[in-house]
Design a protein around this motif. Structure first.
Motif, PDB file in Angstrom:
ATOM      1  N   TRP A 139      -5.082  16.996  -0.421  1.00  0.00           N
ATOM      2  CA  TRP A 139      -6.334  16.434   0.085  1.00  0.00           C
ATOM      3  C   TRP A 139      -6.576  15.042  -0.494  1.00  0.00           C
ATOM      4  O   TRP A 139      -7.075  14.149   0.194  1.00  0.00           O
ATOM      5  N   ILE A 140      -6.211  14.866  -1.749  1.00  0.00           N
ATOM      6  CA  ILE A 140      -6.349  13.542  -2.364  1.00  0.00           C
ATOM      7  C   ILE A 140      -5.428  12.547  -1.679  1.00  0.00           C
ATOM      8  O   ILE A 140      -5.815  11.419  -1.385  1.00  0.00           O
ATOM      9  N   ALA A 141      -4.187  12.986  -1.409  1.00  0.00           N
ATOM     10  CA  ALA A 141      -3.226  12.115  -0.730  1.00  0.00           C
ATOM     11  C   ALA A 141      -3.720  11.722   0.658  1.00  0.00           C
ATOM     12  O   ALA A 141      -3.594  10.564   1.084  1.00  0.00           O
ATOM     13  N   ALA A 142      -4.311  12.696   1.378  1.00  0.00           N
ATOM     14  CA  ALA A 142      -4.849  12.400   2.710  1.00  0.00           C
ATOM     15  C   ALA A 142      -6.001  11.405   2.622  1.00  0.00           C
ATOM     16  O   ALA A 142      -6.125  10.505   3.467  1.00  0.00           O
ATOM     17  N   MET A 146       0.820  -1.214   0.000  1.00  0.00           N
ATOM     18  CA  MET A 146       0.000   0.000   0.000  1.00  0.00           C
ATOM     19  C   MET A 146       0.853   1.262   0.000  1.00  0.00           C
ATOM     20  O   MET A 146       0.380   2.334  -0.413  1.00  0.00           O
ATOM     21  N   MET A 147       2.083   1.168   0.466  1.00  0.00           N
ATOM     22  CA  MET A 147       2.959   2.336   0.493  1.00  0.00           C
ATOM     23  C   MET A 147       3.168   2.907  -0.904  1.00  0.00           C
ATOM     24  O   MET A 147       3.324   4.118  -1.077  1.00  0.00           O
ATOM     25  N   ALA A 148       3.156   2.033  -1.907  1.00  0.00           N
ATOM     26  CA  ALA A 148       3.400   2.486  -3.278  1.00  0.00           C
ATOM     27  C   ALA A 148       2.279   3.382  -3.800  1.00  0.00           C
ATOM     28  O   ALA A 148       2.499   4.163  -4.735  1.00  0.00           O
ATOM     29  N   PHE A 149       1.083   3.292  -3.200  1.00  0.00           N
ATOM     30  CA  PHE A 149      -0.052   4.087  -3.671  1.00  0.00           C
ATOM     31  C   PHE A 149      -0.146   5.447  -2.970  1.00  0.00           C
ATOM     32  O   PHE A 149      -1.009   6.247  -3.306  1.00  0.00           O
ATOM     33  N   GLN A 150       0.746   5.697  -1.996  1.00  0.00           N
ATOM     34  CA  GLN A 150       0.709   6.965  -1.274  1.00  0.00           C
ATOM     35  C   GLN A 150       1.550   7.990  -2.025  1.00  0.00           C
ATOM     36  O   GLN A 150       2.765   7.824  -2.159  1.00  0.00           O
ATOM     37  N   PRO A 151       0.944   9.080  -2.531  1.00  0.00           N
ATOM     38  CA  PRO A 151       1.696  10.051  -3.327  1.00  0.00           C
ATOM     39  C   PRO A 151       2.612  10.959  -2.511  1.00  0.00           C
ATOM     40  O   PRO A 151       3.447  11.661  -3.092  1.00  0.00           O
ATOM     41  N   VAL A 152       2.483  10.943  -1.187  1.00  0.00           N
ATOM     42  CA  VAL A 152       3.303  11.793  -0.319  1.00  0.00           C
ATOM     43  C   VAL A 152       4.232  10.909   0.497  1.00  0.00           C
ATOM     44  O   VAL A 152       3.794   9.920   1.091  1.00  0.00           O
ATOM     45  N   ALA A 153       5.525  11.275   0.528  1.00  0.00           N
ATOM     46  CA  ALA A 153       6.514  10.452   1.241  1.00  0.00           C
ATOM     47  C   ALA A 153       6.169  10.307   2.717  1.00  0.00           C
ATOM     48  O   ALA A 153       6.341   9.236   3.305  1.00  0.00           O
ATOM     49  N   ASP A 154       5.676  11.390   3.328  1.00  0.00           N
ATOM     50  CA  ASP A 154       5.309  11.329   4.747  1.00  0.00           C
ATOM     51  C   ASP A 154       4.260  10.257   5.000  1.00  0.00           C
ATOM     52  O   ASP A 154       4.319   9.523   5.992  1.00  0.00           O
ATOM     53  N   PHE A 155       3.262  10.169   4.099  1.00  0.00           N
ATOM     54  CA  PHE A 155       2.193   9.194   4.274  1.00  0.00           C
ATOM     55  C   PHE A 155       2.672   7.774   3.994  1.00  0.00           C
ATOM     56  O   PHE A 155       2.156   6.816   4.578  1.00  0.00           O
ATOM     57  N   ARG A 156       3.625   7.610   3.094  1.00  0.00           N
ATOM     58  CA  ARG A 156       4.160   6.266   2.831  1.00  0.00           C
ATOM     59  C   ARG A 156       4.795   5.694   4.089  1.00  0.00           C
ATOM     60  O   ARG A 156       4.506   4.553   4.482  1.00  0.00           O
ATOM     61  N   ILE A 157       5.666   6.474   4.715  1.00  0.00           N
ATOM     62  CA  ILE A 157       6.312   6.016   5.940  1.00  0.00           C
ATOM     63  C   ILE A 157       5.312   5.970   7.088  1.00  0.00           C
ATOM     64  O   ILE A 157       5.319   5.043   7.906  1.00  0.00           O
ATOM     65  N   GLY A 158       4.434   6.962   7.148  1.00  0.00           N
ATOM     66  CA  GLY A 158       3.440   7.004   8.220  1.00  0.00           C
ATOM     67  C   GLY A 158       2.507   5.823   8.206  1.00  0.00           C
ATOM     68  O   GLY A 158       2.082   5.341   9.265  1.00  0.00           O
ATOM     69  N   LEU A 159       2.166   5.330   7.013  1.00  0.00           N
ATOM     70  CA  LEU A 159       1.284   4.164   6.928  1.00  0.00           C
ATOM     71  C   LEU A 159       1.945   2.941   7.549  1.00  0.00           C
ATOM     72  O   LEU A 159       1.294   2.171   8.274  1.00  0.00           O
ATOM     73  N   MET A 160       3.235   2.755   7.290  1.00  0.00           N
ATOM     74  CA  MET A 160       3.928   1.619   7.889  1.00  0.00           C
ATOM     75  C   MET A 160       4.115   1.804   9.395  1.00  0.00           C
ATOM     76  O   MET A 160       4.082   0.824  10.154  1.00  0.00           O
ATOM     77  N   ILE A 161       4.274   3.039   9.847  1.00  0.00           N
ATOM     78  CA  ILE A 161       4.327   3.279  11.293  1.00  0.00           C
ATOM     79  C   ILE A 161       3.025   2.824  11.936  1.00  0.00           C
ATOM     80  O   ILE A 161       3.025   2.094  12.938  1.00  0.00           O
TER      81      ILE A 161
END
Length: 339
Positions: free
Chosen positions: A237-240, A93-108
């Protein structure tokens, strides 16, 4: 109305504090935020995280854990889903996050342990075996300083150059030790009696500390939000939305695997209820600690990495509250506030 506010004040406060924190932060300069972080903010965040985990551990009654140890199948299943399956699903799912913060945050959000109090309280209110949720909480929190660095180290790869060993000592000091101290203090009969008599008050205090953390997280991210608004960054907003949908999906999958997997494995109804909540719930304090502490991922300059954890936490509060109301026994205990 008053009873509704008493039981759901934390969810309501989050909905109020998040925009309020952003509004305050948007009026501050990045230099002001960095100056406060360097002098007070980082120590405040660490101290609040340690206090929250101590309070939740101090009020955690583990007298029934022995019974769950004698029949550990549901405990092992829920622990595997919580610490293994959910992070594994979050990885692609990290690959679908357009923002780097959200990619790492999702795994956190996916790799932190089961929440200390909520899983047991929801399990108890729904008529489940809370001894199982207590033991899953103990196992996943006790191993969080190994599990979280493992998944973050694998998932981040070259992007962050993150060595799992770098996270172990701060996590042991910031999360594991407060949990152990809380349980050691409970060994004194007078302290245990105090914790049990005033469990609701201690839980509310822990939630108030989390609310303070949330406010500060939003304030520190405020300058970036202000800059994004000024630049017309509507894609944020889309990324969120994508991140929130991912968090919701992970939680629902954890619920389904805990409950239906337990049914397939032949667990009793009470054990399935406990496995569902314990497998899917994640704790907010440790997520904030990992994302914000300068000794961990806070040094990477990813101010929004904490938001998937906030999204996950709010989502589980809402979804699981509805589930409990639907399945709890008639005349059962009312759902207490939980972190």
């Amino acid at each position: 109305m008053l009873r509704f506010l008493r039981h759901h004040w934390f969810v309501i406060s989050v909905c109020v504090l998040v925009p309020a924190g952003f509004s305050i932060g948007r009026g501050m300069s990045p230099a002001d935020v960095e100056r406060f972080n360097a002098t007070v903010g980082s120590w405040m965040s660490r101290g609040l995280a340690a206090l929250i985990l101590f309070l939740m551990s101090f009020t955690l009654d583990n007298s029934r854990i022995v019974a769950a140890i004698r029949s550990p199948r549901a405990v092992l299943w829920a622990s595997i889903v919580n610490a293994g399956v959910i992070p594994l699903l979050a990885w692609p799912m990290m690959a679908f996050q357009p923002v780097a913060d959200f990619r790492i945050g999702l795994m956190i959000a996916a790799s932190v342990p089961c929440t200390m109090a909520a899983a047991s309280m929801w399990t108890r209110s729904a008529g489940g075996n809370d001894a199982i949720s207590l033991l899953v909480t103990t196992i996943t929190n006790g191993l969080c300083f190994v599990i979280a660095p493992f998944w973050l180290g694998i998932a981040s790869g070259e992007q962050l150059n993150l060595a799992a060993g770098q996270m172990m000592v701060p996590l042991i000091i910031g999360s594991f030790i407060p949990i152990v101290i809380g349980q050691l203090v409970r060994l004194h009969p007078a302290a245990a009696g105090l914790a049990d008599r005033h469990k609701s008050a201690f839980s509310n205090l822990a939630q108030a500390c989390i609310a303070l953390q949330i406010v500060w997280v939003c304030i520190t991210a405020g300058p970036q939000v202000s800059q994004g608004v000024a630049e017309g960054d509507r894609d944020g907003w889309i990324a969120a939305g994508i991140a929130w949908a991912s968090c919701t999906g992970l939680h629902v999958v954890g619920l389904v695997l805990g409950a239906w997997g337990g049914r397939w494995l032949g667990y009793a109804r009470g054990d399935r209820i406990a496995a569902a909540f314990a497998a899917s719930q994640k704790t907010l304090p440790i997520g904030i600690l990992i994302a914000r502490d300068p000794a961990l991922l806070g040094r990477l300059g990813l101010p929004f990495a904490v938001f998937p954890m906030l999204m996950y936490h709010v989502t589980q509060l809402v979804i699981d509250t509805v589930i409990v109301e639907c399945i709890k026994p008639k005349g059962g205990d009312e759902l207490e506030d939980a972190t």
